[in-house]
Design a protein around this motif. Structure first.
Motif, PDB file in Angstrom:
ATOM      1  N   SER A  48       0.847  -1.194   0.000  1.00 56.15           N
ATOM      2  CA  SER A  48       0.000   0.000   0.000  1.00 56.15           C
ATOM      3  C   SER A  48       0.882   1.243   0.000  1.00 56.15           C
ATOM      4  O   SER A  48       2.052   1.178   0.377  1.00 56.15           O
ATOM      5  CB  SER A  48      -0.869   0.000   1.256  1.00 56.15           C
ATOM      6  OG  SER A  48      -0.039   0.026   2.401  1.00 56.15           O
ATOM      7  N   PRO A  49       0.331   2.362  -0.403  1.00 57.35           N
ATOM      8  CA  PRO A  49       1.118   3.598  -0.378  1.00 57.35           C
ATOM      9  C   PRO A  49       1.646   3.908   1.007  1.00 57.35           C
ATOM     10  O   PRO A  49       2.760   4.422   1.153  1.00 57.35           O
ATOM     11  CB  PRO A  49       0.137   4.675  -0.847  1.00 57.35           C
ATOM     12  CG  PRO A  49      -1.148   4.019  -1.118  1.00 57.35           C
ATOM     13  CD  PRO A  49      -1.016   2.565  -0.923  1.00 57.35           C
ATOM     14  N   GLU A  50       0.866   3.591   2.062  1.00 60.05           N
ATOM     15  CA  GLU A  50       1.343   3.884   3.404  1.00 60.05           C
ATOM     16  C   GLU A  50       2.560   3.053   3.777  1.00 60.05           C
ATOM     17  O   GLU A  50       3.436   3.535   4.495  1.00 60.05           O
ATOM     18  CB  GLU A  50       0.236   3.732   4.451  1.00 60.05           C
ATOM     19  CG  GLU A  50      -0.685   2.567   4.301  1.00 60.05           C
ATOM     20  CD  GLU A  50      -1.945   2.909   3.514  1.00 60.05           C
ATOM     21  OE1 GLU A  50      -1.873   3.752   2.595  1.00 60.05           O
ATOM     22  OE2 GLU A  50      -2.984   2.315   3.792  1.00 60.05           O
ATOM     23  N   MET A  51       2.648   1.834   3.249  1.00 64.82           N
ATOM     24  CA  MET A  51       3.836   1.028   3.524  1.00 64.82           C
ATOM     25  C   MET A  51       5.066   1.704   2.945  1.00 64.82           C
ATOM     26  O   MET A  51       6.104   1.808   3.603  1.00 64.82           O
ATOM     27  CB  MET A  51       3.708  -0.344   2.867  1.00 64.82           C
ATOM     28  CG  MET A  51       2.863  -1.318   3.594  1.00 64.82           C
ATOM     29  SD  MET A  51       2.958  -2.880   2.707  1.00 64.82           S
ATOM     30  CE  MET A  51       1.618  -3.733   3.508  1.00 64.82           C
ATOM     31  N   MET A  53       5.535   4.819   2.126  1.00 60.93           N
ATOM     32  CA  MET A  53       5.867   6.094   2.759  1.00 60.93           C
ATOM     33  C   MET A  53       6.439   5.887   4.150  1.00 60.93           C
ATOM     34  O   MET A  53       7.340   6.610   4.575  1.00 60.93           O
ATOM     35  CB  MET A  53       4.639   6.981   2.782  1.00 60.93           C
ATOM     36  CG  MET A  53       4.342   7.493   1.393  1.00 60.93           C
ATOM     37  SD  MET A  53       3.160   8.803   1.412  1.00 60.93           S
ATOM     38  CE  MET A  53       1.652   7.857   1.357  1.00 60.93           C
ATOM     39  N   ARG A  54       5.904   4.905   4.853  1.00 56.97           N
ATOM     40  CA  ARG A  54       6.418   4.669   6.211  1.00 56.97           C
ATOM     41  C   ARG A  54       7.866   4.228   6.155  1.00 56.97           C
ATOM     42  O   ARG A  54       8.673   4.592   6.999  1.00 56.97           O
ATOM     43  CB  ARG A  54       5.559   3.592   6.889  1.00 56.97           C
ATOM     44  CG  ARG A  54       5.886   3.392   8.353  1.00 56.97           C
ATOM     45  CD  ARG A  54       5.534   4.637   9.153  1.00 56.97           C
ATOM     46  NE  ARG A  54       5.888   4.492  10.562  1.00 56.97           N
ATOM     47  CZ  ARG A  54       7.063   4.844  11.071  1.00 56.97           C
ATOM     48  NH1 ARG A  54       8.006   5.340  10.280  1.00 56.97           N
ATOM     49  NH2 ARG A  54       7.288   4.690  12.353  1.00 56.97           N
TER      50      ARG A  54
ATOM     51  N   TRP B 180       1.400   3.214  10.643  1.00 57.19           N
ATOM     52  CA  TRP B 180       1.828   4.064   9.525  1.00 57.19           C
ATOM     53  C   TRP B 180       2.165   5.479   9.953  1.00 57.19           C
ATOM     54  O   TRP B 180       3.048   6.114   9.386  1.00 57.19           O
ATOM     55  CB  TRP B 180       0.732   4.114   8.447  1.00 57.19           C
ATOM     56  CG  TRP B 180       0.252   2.753   8.063  1.00 57.19           C
ATOM     57  CD1 TRP B 180      -1.021   2.301   8.074  1.00 57.19           C
ATOM     58  CD2 TRP B 180       1.054   1.658   7.609  1.00 57.19           C
ATOM     59  NE1 TRP B 180      -1.074   0.997   7.668  1.00 57.19           N
ATOM     60  CE2 TRP B 180       0.178   0.571   7.371  1.00 57.19           C
ATOM     61  CE3 TRP B 180       2.424   1.474   7.394  1.00 57.19           C
ATOM     62  CZ2 TRP B 180       0.621  -0.665   6.926  1.00 57.19           C
ATOM     63  CZ3 TRP B 180       2.874   0.236   6.947  1.00 57.19           C
ATOM     64  CH2 TRP B 180       1.977  -0.813   6.717  1.00 57.19           C
ATOM     65  N   THR B 192       4.201  10.951   5.688  1.00 58.25           N
ATOM     66  CA  THR B 192       3.154   9.941   5.811  1.00 58.25           C
ATOM     67  C   THR B 192       1.747  10.498   6.007  1.00 58.25           C
ATOM     68  O   THR B 192       0.824  10.141   5.279  1.00 58.25           O
ATOM     69  CB  THR B 192       3.485   8.981   6.962  1.00 58.25           C
ATOM     70  OG1 THR B 192       4.064   9.744   8.039  1.00 58.25           O
ATOM     71  CG2 THR B 192       4.490   7.939   6.536  1.00 58.25           C
ATOM     72  N   ILE B 196      -0.613   9.876   2.759  1.00 60.21           N
ATOM     73  CA  ILE B 196      -1.514   8.716   2.794  1.00 60.21           C
ATOM     74  C   ILE B 196      -2.883   9.158   2.311  1.00 60.21           C
ATOM     75  O   ILE B 196      -3.514   8.515   1.482  1.00 60.21           O
ATOM     76  CB  ILE B 196      -1.608   8.130   4.213  1.00 60.21           C
ATOM     77  CG1 ILE B 196      -0.308   7.397   4.560  1.00 60.21           C
ATOM     78  CG2 ILE B 196      -2.800   7.184   4.337  1.00 60.21           C
ATOM     79  CD1 ILE B 196      -0.244   6.883   5.982  1.00 60.21           C
ATOM     80  N   MET B 199      -2.935   9.944  -1.517  1.00 63.13           N
ATOM     81  CA  MET B 199      -2.996   8.739  -2.352  1.00 63.13           C
ATOM     82  C   MET B 199      -4.397   8.134  -2.309  1.00 63.13           C
ATOM     83  O   MET B 199      -4.923   7.697  -3.320  1.00 63.13           O
ATOM     84  CB  MET B 199      -1.998   7.683  -1.860  1.00 63.13           C
ATOM     85  CG  MET B 199      -0.683   7.678  -2.582  1.00 63.13           C
ATOM     86  SD  MET B 199      -0.772   7.589  -4.368  1.00 63.13           S
ATOM     87  CE  MET B 199      -1.205   5.868  -4.624  1.00 63.13           C
TER      88      MET B 199
END
Lengths: 139, 265, 686
Positions: A48-51, A53-54, B180, B192, B196, B199
């Protein structure tokens, strides 16, 4: 004295294709860069995008998302989602001033051990040229 | 225009259970559920609120309720995206669409300041593209960074952008997930927290601008979301809110919504 | 189907935001921001968005409770009120009215605070009534009354956005304590280029976006303020016309300020001399300049001195009586301004009319039928001690939680545990209620009507949206019932509207306030002395409330407890945006709790290294008064030598450590400075 920058790369690898490919590279004694931290996911579509970015926030200088070639996905169309998400996420990163080249998407199959090494090596070198991400997101 | 809307609503209340619209009272203007017998002279169209959020709430709470809603272009777009995701039942909703004014279209940089189901008013000319968005590609990375750093530094993590958004209906929100986004920090973690959401807005944002109005820190959120909308159209040929039959591209296969040539950054 | 949006005022901070409470068939279903409200303008902070999060908590008190054999057991209203009435009558009979104390509530409505003050004076006959303003802005009330003749914020919030050219923020973490006020400051900076100067021991969020940030040693406020004035005078930036025409006492103040050179101030406070000069010039040369402050200025043994110095600075530069300028204390609670206005203070009646004045006593006696004739009563801090010593035999507490908010909590606990008769009226079984002999279930803000007065003297309506749970009742009803049980007349109000009518009759500054006018206008700023008066957003225009503004010559004094070899760190305390005060409501709100589930201490990395933390996550913090264990956040936003703990967490209460030393006039405790020791918590390795 300048400490040479060693890029920290995180590679999300799908279980069925890319992870097997990385395994094969290892069995064949092909050397891929030590800079790469592998994270196995069941499907590249899981990323996922959050993965991503994290992981950037946690200190990765570059992120690879790797999965099966289109048509080969173990879950039929999981990698279709990846194919759409990653370009969008790259653009988003660029919109906030993070170099989009720090994120790349590659299809690497289970039998492509040498290709796995080639992709990770090339990416590591590119990130080495780009420098640490910390400079780009520093507070 | 408003008298016309009130008349239409009055007529519809004979067949519908209720109509969602704004109501002016001694307590200001707020979303309301007009039912038969209510004083329709209190029905208003400004200042606007994202009424589809209320429609969704009511559809879920009352599975048989038949509603109407007094809707602007953005309301209808929100409805279309929510209907695709099973948040609103199109069979139980009548849209009483009206056109925004030219000034409103300009203020919102709105490309389509009127609904498809237009009953009242004439479509004004579309508003311009936000100049920041129009000129964005020319900005070098470092300037983009500085721009968002400066704005995000003011964020007070109210979640107002998410709370007010008609498309944000997830019960488990990734922005709140401690895995996250490190909790309890001001300003919230970069990149983040904000990215988030950006996106997740990619195939949902209908450019209603409520997020920006709800932001106490005056962050130009719509710049980021407009850029994502632009990509959504360029890469996947998808415009949120345009076509109720078009599937959300990120949920379906490449055969259904192919990737076009990736645009440069 | 009943669908409703009820406009009400937020229960949390003193900004005075409003929102709609959405209900469907009597059940709360959501919150909408109020786009037409002048303060919030369609925006809310995280607490505002989640303002109903605690209302349906299973912990809500739903019946009165009476202590039997050491346990609190449910009881009926009649039983509980009879018990209280009987006991209060007996105590008054045996030991006099001053053996009873009353804590009113900055969380409750104006009407409720007015009734508490009437109860204390007319029914009990004592002036022992106070509330938590003692712990926060008491120095403001005293200091600004001395300087200007009125102890309230001089300007109003919307002016910050439209008119202020320079903000000098000292002792306020505005984006966390008053987010929607910070919103105006941010807008002014962004859209009109307004200058922002922040003076704070911690690099707060606003400090990070400020044009100038001055870190300084906690407790050295007078030195810094005198230093700013020194620069202004020595560079000829003072407003001579204003000083000559509208003030008195300038020469004595000037003589003192002359000693506070920027170099001397740097020695005392740590503020670099050149930055002090820049700040002074920025403030003086960008009128209208608004001075904004909160607990950082007031919560000191020199709180009144600090406030007077702020007043000096504003008068020196002519930043009073004009739009966009002023001295702007940001009051923490939703209705602490109102509670003060309603006379929930030991020395004044509603409208700040002195209890010692025979004329005032007669005025209230005439309307109420009786009133207190004892002298100035006890403050919160004095009452706790008096309970401990047995001088106060009964204490009736409405919606306050001194067991977490008082300084030196171990001492407060020992005192309150000795209480002969403690009655606590609240919506939750707070730490204070847990010690009570009788607990009465009150109503949350969405369950009653009334008014709150925000920090800029703005009176707004609070509206009932749902019924209280179980047998809980609106606090104004409870006070009336209790008063009637004690045989008092003058407490048969049918509604809060009627209570406001009585308030307006007796309180000159509220004389023009009525529910009809509030329905029509939405808000009114006091002073509003007549039914056709539009209210007063800006005070002291043309003349000060006392006539001339008064300069005070103020010398710097060190805080009561400084770091030493045993306790080498300075502890300062404060707020987090995610919680509110003693946490009774916010910690029961899921969306807030998940952001900050537990207490923490902020520490500079050098200090963390010095104590050998080595990546450890928990520390033990001790002062001469107590000890707590909590998580640690290592950050560069605080100066070495200084640590910070938010006070919201009862189980790791910052106030177990703080010093009960008080300002001699305002009696506020020195929450902002005390000495502590910090040690890593070593886990057992076995």
């Amino acid at each position: 004295m300048d400490v040479e920058f060693e890029p920290r790369i995180v590679a999300f690898m799908c279980n069925w294709c890319t992870y097997a490919g990385a395994d094969n590279a290892g069995v064949a004694r092909l050397q891929s860069p030590a800079n790469v931290l592998p994270i196995r996911v069941m499907c590249s579509g899981r990323v996922s995008p959050e993965m991503v970015m994290r992981v950037f926030r946690a200190g990765a200088d570059g992120v690879l998302v790797m999965g099966c070639h289109l048509g080969d996905c173990h879950y039929a169309s999981g990698n279709h989602r990846t194919a759409k998400r990653v370009p969008l996420l790259k653009n988003l990163l660029s919109y906030v001033g993070i170099n989009p080249e720090r994120l790349e998407l590659h299809w690497v199959s289970g039998s492509e051990g040498p290709r796995f090494v080639e992709v990770t090596r090339a990416f590591t070198e590119k990130i080495r040229q780009l420098g640490p991400l910390a400079q780009e997101v520093a507070e | 225009m408003i008298e016309e809307i009130r008349t239409i609503v009055a007529g519809l209340l004979d067949e519908l259970d209720a109509v969602v619209a704004l109501r002016r009272s001694g307590e200001g203007v707020a979303p309301h559920l007009f039912q038969k017998g209510d004083d329709l002279s209190e029905l208003e169209i400004a200042p606007r609120y994202p009424l589809m959020t209320l429609v969704s709430r009511l559809h879920k709470r009352f599975p048989a309720i038949r509603l109407g809603v007094v809707a602007r272009g953005c309301d209808e777009r929100a409805y279309i995206e929510m209907a695709k995701r099973n948040q609103i039942d199109p069979d139980r909703l009548s849209i009483i669409g009206f056109a925004c004014t030219a000034e409103e279209a300009q203020e919102c940089y709105c490309a389509r300041p009127y609904p498809q189901q237009l009953l009242v008013g004439t479509p004004p000319p579309p508003g311009p593209v936000n100049p920041i968005v129009a000129e964005y590609d020319a900005l070098p990375l470092a300037e983009r960074r500085a721009f968002w750093r400066r704005h995000f530094a003011r964020c007070i993590k109210c979640y107002g952008c998410r709370n007010i958004c008609p498309e944000c209906f997830c019960e488990a929100c990734a922005m709140e997930d401690a895995v996250w986004v490190e909790p309890g920090l001001l300003a919230p973690p970069f990149p983040t927290f904000h990215l988030i959401r950006a996106m997740h807005m990619a195939s949902r944002c209908v450019a209603c601008r409520e997020c920006e109005h709800a932001c106490p820190a005056h962050i130009p959120l719509t710049v980021l979301y407009d850029l994502m909308r632009r990509d959504m159209e360029a890469l996947l040929g998808y415009v949120p809110g345009a076509d109720i039959a078009a599937p959300p591209p990120l949920s379906v296969t490449l055969e259904e919504t192919p990737l076009r040539v990736a645009r440069g950054h | 189907m009943d669908y409703r949006n009820t406009l009400t005022t937020c229960i949390y901070c003193g900004a005075g935001c409003q929102m709609y409470i959405e209900t469907i068939d009597g059940q709360i279903t959501g919150v909408w921001p109020a786009k037409t409200n002048q303060i919030s303008q369609g925006r809310l902070c995280i607490k505002g968005w989640n303002v109903t999060g605690f209302v349906d908590s299973p912990d809500r008190l739903t019946t009165p409770l009476i202590r039997k054999d050491g346990e609190l057991v449910p009881a009926g209203w009649d039983q509980a009120l009879s018990l209280i009435a009987g006991k209060l009558r007996a105590v008054r009979q045996e030991s006099g009215p001053d053996s009873i104390g009353i804590l009113a509530s900055a969380k409750c409505t104006n009407e409720e605070n007015y009734l508490m003050n009437k109860f204390a004076r007319a029914v009990i006959g004592t002036n022992n009534i106070d509330h938590c303003a003692r712990l926060c802005h008491a120095p403001t009330v005293v200091g600004l009354a001395a300087a200007f003749g009125s102890g309230a914020m001089t300007n109003s919030i919307p002016e910050f956005e439209t008119d202020t050219n320079c903000f000098l923020i000292m002792g306020s973490n505005t984006s966390e304590g008053h987010p929607l006020i910070a919103s105006r400051i941010m807008k002014a900076q962004q859209e009109r280029g307004a200058r922002l100067v922040v003076i704070d021991p911690r690099e707060t969020q606003l400090a990070r976006i400020a044009d100038l940030y001055l870190p300084f040693r906690p407790g050295t406020d007078v030195a810094v303020l005198n230093g700013l004035m020194h620069v202004i005078i020595s560079e000829g930036l003072e407003d001579r016309l204003f000083i000559a025409g509208r003030t008195e006492g300038y020469e004595e103040m000037k003589a003192v300020v002359e000693q506070y050179t920027p170099e001397r101030v740097e020695e005392i406070s740590g503020v670099p001399a050149d930055r002090l000069r820049q700040a002074a010039r920025m403030y003086a040369q960008n009128r209208p300049s608004a001075f904004i402050y909160s607990m950082g200025i007031t919560q000191h043994t020199t709180g009144v001195d600090n406030v007077k110095s702020v007043a000096n600075l504003a008068m020196l530069t002519g930043n009073l009586g004009i739009v966009g300028a002023g001295v702007n204390p940001l009051r923490g609670q939703n209705n602490v301004q109102g509670a003060c206005d309603m006379g929930a203070l030991p020395n004044v009646y509603p409208g700040y009319q002195a209890v010692t004045s025979e004329e005032v006593q007669k005025k209230f006696q005439d309307v109420w039928g009786s009133t207190s004739h004892t002298g100035v009563g006890l403050t919160v801090t004095e009452m706790v001690n008096a309970v401990g010593e047995g001088r106060l035999r009964a204490l009736y507490v409405m919606a306050e939680n001194p067991m977490v908010s008082d300084p030196d909590l171990n001492h407060a606990r020992r005192c309150l545990e000795r209480a002969e008769f403690l009655v606590v009226q609240d919506i939750f079984l707070s730490e204070t209620a847990q010690l009570a002999h009788v607990v009465l279930p009150g109503a949350a803000f969405v369950e009653k009507d009334g008014t709150f007065t925000a920090t800029d003297r703005r009176v707004q309506r609070v509206r009932k949206a749902v019924e209280p749970p179980g047998e809980a009742r609106a606090d104004w009803e409870i006070i009336c019932l209790l008063a009637q049980k004690m045989g008092a007349t003058g407490f048969d109000f049918a509604s809060p509207k009627e209570i406001m009518e009585e308030i307006a009759r007796l309180t000159p500054s509220y004389a023009g306030i009525s529910y009809e006018r509030l329905e029509e206008l939405g808000f009114l700023h006091w002073p509003c002395p007549a039914p056709d008066h539009p209210g007063t957003p800006v005070l002291h225009q043309g003349r000060f409330a006392r006539g001339l503004g008064r300069f005070h010559a103020v010398e710097f004094q060190e805080p009561a407890e400084l770091p030493d070899a045993d306790y080498p760190f300075t502890l300062t305390t404060g707020r987090s945006i995610f919680h509110f005060h003693t946490g009774t409501m916010t910690r029961r709100t899921a969306k807030l709790h998940q952001e900050v589930p537990e207490a923490y201490i902020e520490m500079h990395p050098d200090d963390a290294a010095r104590i050998g933390l080595n990546g450890g996550r928990r520390v033990r913090v001790s002062s001469r008064r107590g000890q707590i264990e909590l998580g640690v956040r290592v950050t560069r936003r605080i100066k070495p030598g200084v640590v910070f703990i938010p006070f919201h967490f009862a189980e790791a209460a910052a106030n177990a450590l703080t010093n009960a030393a008080i300002d001699p006039t305002a009696k506020i405790p020195e929450y902002k400075v005390c000495a502590v020791r910090v040690e890593p918590c070593h886990q057992d390795v076995s």
